[in-house]
Write an enzyme that holds these catalytic residues in place. Sequence first.
Site, PDB file in Angstrom:
ATOM      1  CE  LYS A  22      -1.884   1.814   4.012  1.00 54.46           C
ATOM      2  NZ  LYS A  22      -1.716   3.238   4.243  1.00 54.46           N
ATOM      3  CG  ASN A  23       2.049   2.821   3.592  1.00 54.37           C
ATOM      4  OD1 ASN A  23       0.903   3.153   3.280  1.00 54.37           O
ATOM      5  ND2 ASN A  23       2.395   2.563   4.851  1.00 54.37           N
ATOM      6  NE  ARG A  93      -0.966  12.382   7.087  1.00 56.90           N
ATOM      7  CZ  ARG A  93      -1.233  13.583   7.553  1.00 56.90           C
ATOM      8  NH1 ARG A  93      -2.471  13.988   7.697  1.00 56.90           N
ATOM      9  NH2 ARG A  93      -0.262  14.392   7.895  1.00 56.90           N
ATOM     10  CB  CYS A 117      -5.215   6.084  10.245  1.00 62.25           C
ATOM     11  SG  CYS A 117      -5.692   4.581   9.404  1.00 62.25           S
ATOM     12  NE  ARG A 122      -1.005  10.636   9.977  1.00 60.87           N
ATOM     13  CZ  ARG A 122      -1.311   9.539   9.275  1.00 60.87           C
ATOM     14  NH1 ARG A 122      -2.518   9.032   9.369  1.00 60.87           N
ATOM     15  NH2 ARG A 122      -0.431   8.962   8.487  1.00 60.87           N
ATOM     16  CB  ILE A 124       2.135  18.409   6.066  1.00 64.39           C
ATOM     17  CG1 ILE A 124       1.302  19.689   6.066  1.00 64.39           C
ATOM     18  CG2 ILE A 124       1.236  17.185   6.027  1.00 64.39           C
ATOM     19  CD1 ILE A 124       0.695  19.981   4.705  1.00 64.39           C
ATOM     20  CG  ASP A 125       6.518  20.371  10.507  1.00 57.93           C
ATOM     21  OD1 ASP A 125       5.832  19.326  10.582  1.00 57.93           O
ATOM     22  OD2 ASP A 125       7.604  20.491  11.087  1.00 57.93           O
ATOM     23  CD  GLN A 126      10.415  18.642   9.355  1.00 53.09           C
ATOM     24  OE1 GLN A 126      11.541  18.606   8.844  1.00 53.09           O
ATOM     25  NE2 GLN A 126      10.071  19.590  10.223  1.00 53.09           N
ATOM     26  CG  ASP A 305       2.255   1.372   9.583  1.00 53.37           C
ATOM     27  OD1 ASP A 305       1.867   2.223  10.400  1.00 53.37           O
ATOM     28  OD2 ASP A 305       2.648   1.657   8.434  1.00 53.37           O
ATOM     29  CB  ILE A 327       5.728   6.430  14.982  1.00 52.38           C
ATOM     30  CG1 ILE A 327       6.930   5.479  14.928  1.00 52.38           C
ATOM     31  CG2 ILE A 327       5.623   7.300  13.718  1.00 52.38           C
ATOM     32  CD1 ILE A 327       8.275   6.106  14.716  1.00 52.38           C
ATOM     33  NE  ARG A 397      -7.313   4.608   4.581  1.00 48.42           N
ATOM     34  CZ  ARG A 397      -6.366   4.919   5.468  1.00 48.42           C
ATOM     35  NH1 ARG A 397      -6.645   4.963   6.754  1.00 48.42           N
ATOM     36  NH2 ARG A 397      -5.137   5.199   5.088  1.00 48.42           N
TER      37      ARG A 397
HETATM   38  N1  EPU Z   1       6.055  14.356  11.167  1.00 50.20           N
HETATM   39  C1  EPU Z   1       6.246  15.699  11.447  1.00 50.20           C
HETATM   40  N2  EPU Z   1       6.180  16.592  10.416  1.00 50.20           N
HETATM   41  C2  EPU Z   1       5.936  16.204   9.127  1.00 50.20           C
HETATM   42  C3  EPU Z   1       5.741  14.844   8.857  1.00 50.20           C
HETATM   43  C4  EPU Z   1       5.806  13.938   9.908  1.00 50.20           C
HETATM   44  O1  EPU Z   1       6.465  16.088  12.597  1.00 50.20           O
HETATM   45  O2  EPU Z   1       5.895  17.065   8.236  1.00 50.20           O
HETATM   46  C5  EPU Z   1       6.123  13.381  12.284  1.00 50.20           C
HETATM   47  C6  EPU Z   1       4.796  12.673  12.513  1.00 50.20           C
HETATM   48  O3  EPU Z   1       3.959  13.401  13.367  1.00 50.20           O
HETATM   49  C7  EPU Z   1       5.224  11.327  13.068  1.00 50.20           C
HETATM   50  C8  EPU Z   1       6.597  11.074  12.423  1.00 50.20           C
HETATM   51  O4  EPU Z   1       7.031  12.341  11.903  1.00 50.20           O
HETATM   52  O5  EPU Z   1       5.393  11.424  14.455  1.00 50.20           O
HETATM   53  C9  EPU Z   1       6.582  10.081  11.286  1.00 50.20           C
HETATM   54  O6  EPU Z   1       5.606  10.456  10.321  1.00 50.20           O
HETATM   55  P1  EPU Z   1       5.759  10.033   8.782  1.00 50.20           P
HETATM   56  O7  EPU Z   1       5.808  11.275   7.971  1.00 50.20           O
HETATM   57  O8  EPU Z   1       6.882   9.070   8.659  1.00 50.20           O
HETATM   58  O9  EPU Z   1       4.369   9.306   8.518  1.00 50.20           O
HETATM   59  P2  EPU Z   1       3.487   9.385   7.223  1.00 50.20           P
HETATM   60  O10 EPU Z   1       4.336   9.537   6.015  1.00 50.20           O
HETATM   61  O11 EPU Z   1       2.375  10.345   7.408  1.00 50.20           O
HETATM   62  C10 EPU Z   1       3.631   6.840   6.676  1.00 50.20           C
HETATM   63  C11 EPU Z   1       2.634   5.745   6.482  1.00 50.20           C
HETATM   64  C12 EPU Z   1       2.009   5.355   7.804  1.00 50.20           C
HETATM   65  C13 EPU Z   1       3.119   4.939   8.768  1.00 50.20           C
HETATM   66  C14 EPU Z   1       4.176   6.056   8.892  1.00 50.20           C
HETATM   67  C15 EPU Z   1       5.378   5.649   9.730  1.00 50.20           C
HETATM   68  C16 EPU Z   1       1.845   6.197   4.251  1.00 50.20           C
HETATM   69  C17 EPU Z   1       0.764   6.646   3.366  1.00 50.20           C
HETATM   70  N3  EPU Z   1       1.608   6.193   5.557  1.00 50.20           N
HETATM   71  O12 EPU Z   1       2.880   7.932   7.223  1.00 50.20           O
HETATM   72  O13 EPU Z   1       1.191   4.248   7.522  1.00 50.20           O
HETATM   73  O14 EPU Z   1       2.579   4.693  10.044  1.00 50.20           O
HETATM   74  O15 EPU Z   1       4.644   6.404   7.572  1.00 50.20           O
HETATM   75  O16 EPU Z   1       5.986   4.534   9.183  1.00 50.20           O
HETATM   76  O17 EPU Z   1       2.909   5.802   3.788  1.00 50.20           O
HETATM   77  C18 EPU Z   1      -0.532   2.724   7.868  1.00 50.20           C
HETATM   78  O18 EPU Z   1      -0.178   2.186   6.803  1.00 50.20           O
HETATM   79  O19 EPU Z   1      -1.339   2.219   8.680  1.00 50.20           O
HETATM   80  C19 EPU Z   1       0.034   4.028   8.206  1.00 50.20           C
HETATM   81  C20 EPU Z   1      -0.499   4.852   9.103  1.00 50.20           C
END
Ligand code: EPU
Length: 433
Positions: A22-23, A93, A117, A122, A124-126, A305, A327, A397
Amino acid sequence: MDKFVIKGGRKLTGEVIISGAKNAAVAILPAVILSDEVCTIENVPSISDVNICIQILTEMGASVTKIDKDTYRIDPTTIRNCCVPYEYARKMRASYYFLGALLGKFKKARVSMPGGCPLGDRPIDQHLKAFSALGAEYTLTQGMIDLTADKLKGSQIFFDVVTVGATMNAMLAAVKAEGLTVIENAAKEPHIVDLANFLNSMGADIMGAGTDVIKIRGVEHLHGADYAVIPDQIEAGTFMTAVAATKGDVMIKNVIPKHLESITKKLEKIGVNIEQFDDSIRVWVDGPLVKANVKTAPHPGFPTDMQSQIATLLTLAEGTSIVTENIWEQRFRYVDELRRMGADITVNGKVALIEGTGKLMGAPVKACDLRAGAALIIAGLAASGVTEIEDIYHIERGYDCMEGKLRALGADIEKVSVPDKQSVKHEEVKKAI
Ligand code: EPU
């Protein structure tokens, strides 16, 4: 509205084939936008997040043909519209990958703030930091993110946290930027490498994906490619855990054992037998399950996950286990549901203390997110009696035909349609009149 009805207590046995990740798929499909030619993507899982990606691409003007159950041919050259509206973005997401892909190709993007989810804050600043570093400007108004750039220029991007989404988005935006981009403190998940491999197969120049420094030298054009998505590490881990919870014996096929290392090691510690082959693994249990401590961490650590699934298994093990979630701040919401099934779990902040009781009892429960839903399925399979799981749209999903695959392994699981509360009320009003 559908629900799963599971009669627990049956051992899982036989063979199961894992679907595409999926991811990885939800990043690779938007990445096709960057191509100047047609792409064919294979091993795409049949899940609702993928359906939404396909709908978004179609809405934008791409010509999408489904060749078979898991293969899509996508012609992005007809895309005219750079907007992802709220009705799609709120459901997924990963809609944020359209930001990077559209910016990289058209130097502009308009995407509604993403859903997904409910796992706590969550930000998106980065992602925005990476786009700015490459020369884009952004505005956030009325729930929409607007990105524009005259041109994108390679840059140094240092992430303050290890983030999968922002690493992928930075790659998408940088592949066609002028000059060299260096991403530091990059995420290293298998899907990061898969996206880099796909982009490179279209002519991109990305090095270091899978390490914490990724170097991208911008290219002018990306050509078409035929590419197969990697197998889903988390679907495989979920089946491994389900087999262990039912003390079954299953050959899990279409996996990359290296991607499963942290899960394999932990399961072995708990008493699960695992034998690895080139692209399959056999999982079986012939002794007691014992306590373990689990701490989630970015790859190659234990994946968040898989946290709810392994915690469910630990309720069936002997002794006291400690599970630490590092996380997502709200990833223990499934615990209340597991308690309804007899689990003894105490949560304090990011730490859960699990007293293994060795058994679970069937109960009506609700999936509150994707992996919570997977955990409840595992609990239902291992429990005595009947478990009914509501809100299974969360599960659909991210899991490709979960109930069909489990049934083929001998589970007693049915998907049952239940009229939603609104239409029941409507019928009652009609009868009263
Ligand atoms: N974070 C920030 N700022 C940002 C982005 C992330 O502070 O701009 C923080 C988040 O709050 C979190 C950490 O960084 O504490 C990690 O977040 P990450 O960006 O890695 O997560 P994501 O990209 O939103 C993906 C997967 C998630 C999985 C996480 C961690 C997708 C679509 N989603 O989310 O998958 O939990 O990486 O591995 O790839 C799932 O499949 O059930 C799922 C939630």
